[in-house]
Design an enzyme around this catalytic site. Structure first.
Site, PDB file in Angstrom:
ATOM      1  N   ALA A 124       0.823  -1.214   0.000  1.00 10.83           N
ATOM      2  CA  ALA A 124       0.000   0.000   0.000  1.00 10.83           C
ATOM      3  C   ALA A 124       0.857   1.264   0.000  1.00 10.83           C
ATOM      4  O   ALA A 124       0.347   2.368   0.166  1.00 10.83           O
ATOM      5  CB  ALA A 124      -0.931  -0.004   1.206  1.00 10.83           C
ATOM      6  N   GLY A 125       2.174   1.108  -0.154  1.00 16.91           N
ATOM      7  CA  GLY A 125       3.063   2.278  -0.137  1.00 16.91           C
ATOM      8  C   GLY A 125       3.181   2.881   1.253  1.00 16.91           C
ATOM      9  O   GLY A 125       3.478   4.061   1.404  1.00 16.91           O
ATOM     10  N   ASP A 173      12.103   5.734   4.608  1.00 16.19           N
ATOM     11  CA  ASP A 173      11.242   4.780   5.313  1.00 16.19           C
ATOM     12  C   ASP A 173      11.872   4.281   6.611  1.00 16.19           C
ATOM     13  O   ASP A 173      11.214   4.193   7.652  1.00 16.19           O
ATOM     14  CB  ASP A 173      10.910   3.598   4.390  1.00 16.19           C
ATOM     15  CG  ASP A 173      10.229   4.066   3.103  1.00 16.19           C
ATOM     16  OD1 ASP A 173       9.815   5.235   3.045  1.00 16.19           O
ATOM     17  OD2 ASP A 173      10.133   3.262   2.156  1.00 16.19           O
ATOM     18  N   TYR A 225      11.474   3.092 -10.321  1.00 20.23           N
ATOM     19  CA  TYR A 225      12.058   3.837  -9.200  1.00 20.23           C
ATOM     20  C   TYR A 225      13.552   4.071  -9.463  1.00 20.23           C
ATOM     21  O   TYR A 225      14.057   5.195  -9.349  1.00 20.23           O
ATOM     22  CB  TYR A 225      11.847   3.067  -7.889  1.00 20.23           C
ATOM     23  CG  TYR A 225      12.357   3.785  -6.660  1.00 20.23           C
ATOM     24  CD1 TYR A 225      11.529   4.638  -5.937  1.00 20.23           C
ATOM     25  CD2 TYR A 225      13.664   3.612  -6.225  1.00 20.23           C
ATOM     26  CE1 TYR A 225      11.991   5.296  -4.808  1.00 20.23           C
ATOM     27  CE2 TYR A 225      14.140   4.267  -5.104  1.00 20.23           C
ATOM     28  CZ  TYR A 225      13.302   5.103  -4.395  1.00 20.23           C
ATOM     29  OH  TYR A 225      13.772   5.757  -3.278  1.00 20.23           O
TER      30      TYR A 225
HETATM   31  C1  GAF Z   1       9.996   4.793  -1.349  1.00 17.44           C
HETATM   32  C2  GAF Z   1      11.471   4.714  -1.013  1.00 17.44           C
HETATM   33  F1  GAF Z   1      11.737   3.572  -0.311  1.00 17.44           F
HETATM   34  C3  GAF Z   1      11.903   5.940  -0.205  1.00 17.44           C
HETATM   35  O1  GAF Z   1      13.293   5.898  -0.001  1.00 17.44           O
HETATM   36  C4  GAF Z   1      11.505   7.228  -0.906  1.00 17.44           C
HETATM   37  O2  GAF Z   1      12.342   7.500  -1.998  1.00 17.44           O
HETATM   38  C5  GAF Z   1      10.031   7.172  -1.323  1.00 17.44           C
HETATM   39  O3  GAF Z   1       9.743   5.991  -2.077  1.00 17.44           O
HETATM   40  C6  GAF Z   1       9.634   8.359  -2.148  1.00 17.44           C
HETATM   41  O4  GAF Z   1       9.719   9.504  -1.366  1.00 17.44           O
HETATM   42  O5  GAF Z   1       9.202   4.701  -0.201  1.00 17.44           O
END
Ligand code: GAF
Length: 382
Positions: A124-125, A173, A225
Site C-alpha cells: 500500500a506504499g 522509510d 524507481y
Molecule cells: C519509497 C522509497 F523507499 C523511499 O526511499 C523514498 O524515496 C520514497 O519511495 C519516495 O519519497 O518509499
C-alpha cells in the site's frame, strides 16, 4: 548448509527457549517530501499506529530462523555464517538482510528465531518492508549491540534493503520507522542527517489525516524507481552539483537541455521548497488547513513532472478534494499505493465513501481508508 530450510528438523530438535523480548516498528506516511531523500533533500514523515512486531528467541546453535504470520512458508532457516551466500528469496531477505548487515559490520549476533506479525498493509506504499527491517534491527540492537545509535541503525536497515534485497531506495522509510515520535512529524535533512520533531496533532484543530489505499499494487523493485533515481543523478551531474538538493532556484534548471531531466529536477527543487514551507507553517503554529494547497501542488508535481502517479491515485486525490479535502497527494514511491487527504475530522466517512463510490463507478478495486495519527517509532513492547 546453504540456502533456505523450511520448518527444519534441526529447528525442532531443541525445546523452546523463553522469548528474549518483543519489538515493534511502524509503517509511515510522508506528509510531504517525496523522492527527495536520494537527492539529499528534505522530508516530513509521521509513523503510523500500524506496526510489524517481532518476537525474538535466542537459540543455542548458529542458526537464524524467520517466519511471518502474513506469509505461508513457515520457518525459513539459514546458518548465521552463511547469510551472504544463502539462496533466500522473497520476503525473508528483508529480515535476514538486517541480520547479515549487523554481522558484516562486525557486530556479533547469536542464533535466534524471529517470529514476525504485522498490521501495516502490504503493497500500500505505507512502508511495510521498512517496518519488517526496523523491528528486527531494534531487536538485534537491544539483544546484541546496545551501543549502536539511531543513525547507525537507520544505516543498517537501509543498507540491508539496498544491498541484500536489491531495492535502491533512500533513507525515508527506515528513518521514519526508527526515529519518529508520537504526536510529531519528523523533519529530516537527508544530506546532513539532521532532524527535528515537529508537533503534528491535527485532532486538536478538528482535522484528520485520511489515508486512502487505492488497493492497486505498488512495487518498488520494478525498474521505474531506479530509473527516476538515475535521471536525478544525471540532472545533478549536468548541473555540476553533487546532489539536486544543492539547487534551490528553478531558474538554474534552464541549463538542462533535456526536457525530461528538466521536469524530474523541477519536481525535486519545488518539493524541497514545499517541505520547508509546510515545516515553517507547522512550527509557527499556523492553522494546518493552510498547508492543504501545498499538499495538492506536491501531487501535481509528482503526477506531471516526476510521473510516478497512477490513474487510481489521481482519481482518489481529485474526488477527495472535490468532496471537501483541503489538500491531497499520493504518498511514497508511487506507481500504486495510497494517498493522504487533509480533511475535517467530521468528514472522514463522507470523503472515504465518496472516493469509494467514484472507484466503483470507474470499475477500480474498492479502496481502503483509515485515519492516521502520528504514532511512536520502533521500540521494545514486551
Ligand atoms: C519509497 C522509497 F523507499 C523511499 O526511499 C523514498 O524515496 C520514497 O519511495 C519516495 O519519497 O518509499
Amino acid at each position: 548448509m546453504s540456502g533456505i530450510e523450511s520448518d527444519t528438523a534441526r529447528g525442532q530438535q531443541r525445546g523452546p527457549e523463553p522469548a528474549a523480548g518483543v519489538w515493534a516498528a511502524p509503517g509511515r506516511v510522508n506528509i510531504i517530501g517525496e523522492h527527495t531523500d536520494y537527492n539529499g533533500g528534505y522530508m516530513l514523515p509521521i509513523a503510523l499506529p500500524h506496526t510489524v512486531s517481532c518476537v525474538a528467541t535466542k537459540r543455542s546453535d548458529a542458526i537464524v530462523r524467520v517466519r511471518s504470520r502474513q506469509q505461508e512458508q513457515g520457518w525459513i532457516a539459514a546458518p548465521l555464517m552463511d547469510l551472504a551466500d544463502a539462496e533466500i528469496t522473497g520476503w525473508a531477505r528483508y529480515p535476514l538482510g538486517v541480520v547479515h548487515e549487523f554481522q558484516r559490520r562486525g557486530h556479533r549476533v547469536g542464533g535466534l528465531d524471529l517470529a514476525l506479525d504485522g498490521t501495516v498493509p502490504a503493497g500500500a506504499g505505507l512502508s511495510s518492508s521498512a517496518a519488517v527491517e526496523c523491528c528486527v534491527a531494534v531487536a538485534l540492537r537491544d539483544m546484541f549491540a546496545p551501543w549502536i545509535g539511531d543513525a547507525e541503525l537507520v544505516d543498517i536497515a537501509h543498507t540491508a534493503e539496498n544491498e541484500y534485497v536489491g531495492v535502491p531506495s533512500g533513507i525515508l522509510d527506515q528513518s521514519a520507522s526508527l526515529r519518529c515520535t508520537a504526536g510529531h512529524a519528523l523533519f529530516l535533512d537527508a544530506a546532513t542527517g539532521d532532524s527535528a520533531q515537529v508537533p503534528f496533532d491535527l485532532a486538536s484543530t478538528g482535522l484528520a489525516l485520511l489515508v486512502i489505499d487505492t488497493n492497486a499494487p505498488h512495487q518498488l523493485v520494478g525498474g521505474e524507481y531506479a530509473q527516476r533515481r538515475a535521471q536525478c543523478e544525471r540532472a545533478a551531474a549536468e548541473l555540476g552539483v553533487p546532489l539536486l538538493r544543492d539547487i534551490t532556484d528553478v531558474a538554474d534548471l534552464d541549463r538542462l537541455t533535456d526536457p525530461l531531466l528538466h521536469r524530474r529536477a523541477r519536481h525535486i527543487v519545488t518539493e524541497n521548497a514545499r517541505v520547508l514551507e509546510v515545516v515553517a507553517a507547522l512550527c509557527a503554529g499556523r492553522d494546518p488547513r493552510t498547508i492543504g494547497p501545498t499538499l495538492s501542488s506536491a501531487h501535481a508535481s509528482l503526477r506531471d513532472d516526476f510521473e510516478v502517479s497512477t490513474a487510481e491515485l489521481d482519481t482518489a486525490v481529485e474526488i477527495a478534494c472535490a468532496a471537501g479535502a483541503y489538500g491531497a497527494r499520493m504518498v511514497g514511491g508511487g506507481f500504486g499505493g495510497s494517498i493522504i487527504a487533509l480533511v475535517e475530522a467530521t468528514s472522514t466517512d463522507h470523503i472515504a465513501a465518496t472516493v469509494a463510490d467514484g472507484f466503483q463507478r470507474r470499475g477500480y478495486a474498492p479502496p481502503r481508508s483509515f485515519v492516521a495519527t502520528a504514532a511512536a517509532g520502533a521500540r521494545r513492547i514486551g
